[in-house]
Scaffold this motif. Structure first.
Motif, PDB file in Angstrom:
ATOM      1  N   ASN A   7       1.134  -1.196   0.102  1.00 14.14           N
ATOM      2  CA  ASN A   7      -0.052  -0.049   0.246  1.00 14.14           C
ATOM      3  C   ASN A   7       0.881   1.388  -0.074  1.00 14.14           C
ATOM      4  OD1 ASN A   7      -2.462  -1.320   0.126  1.00 14.14           O
ATOM      5  ND2 ASN A   7      -2.490  -1.561   2.138  1.00 14.14           N
ATOM      6  N   ASP A   8       2.103   1.068   0.741  1.00 12.28           N
ATOM      7  CA  ASP A   8       3.012   2.651   0.862  1.00 12.28           C
ATOM      8  C   ASP A   8       3.526   2.618  -0.542  1.00 12.28           C
ATOM      9  OD1 ASP A   8       2.112   2.812   3.473  1.00 12.28           O
ATOM     10  OD2 ASP A   8       3.953   1.860   4.256  1.00 12.28           O
ATOM     11  N   SER A  47       1.256   4.058  -3.023  1.00 10.84           N
ATOM     12  CA  SER A  47       0.856   5.312  -2.784  1.00 10.84           C
ATOM     13  C   SER A  47       1.727   6.257  -3.590  1.00 10.84           C
ATOM     14  CB  SER A  47       1.105   5.569  -1.330  1.00 10.84           C
ATOM     15  OG  SER A  47       2.184   5.629  -0.918  1.00 10.84           O
TER      16      SER A  47
END
Length: 76
Positions: free
Chosen positions: A40-41, A44
């Motif tokens: 998820n990071d 991003s």
């Protein structure tokens, strides 16, 4: 300078991490290097292929390990 290596911990990710440290040593530069492994990071940052190199929150390379020469240009 803040540097992030984005990737799940694969061989190419480790190679980029080690190469970045090597170039920083050769240039006698100080930097905070962080490994980012959470998908998820990584997403991003808009990165779809790893490894990726982020310098001061700007993605510089994605999907490959840059050459030592190219990495030196970025880190000078």
């Amino acid at each position: 300078m803040n540097i992030k290596i984005l990737g799940p911990g694969c061989k190419k990710c480790e190679k980029l991490y080690n190469l970045t440290n090597e170039v920083l040593d050769e240039l006698e530069k100080q930097a905070n290097i962080t490994k980012v492994t959470d998908f998820n990071d990584i997403a991003s940052y808009g990165v779809m292929k790893t490894p990726a190199l982020v310098i001061d929150e700007n993605v510089k390379f994605s999907g490959k390990v840059p050459s030592k020469k190219d990495l030196k240009k970025l880190l000078k």
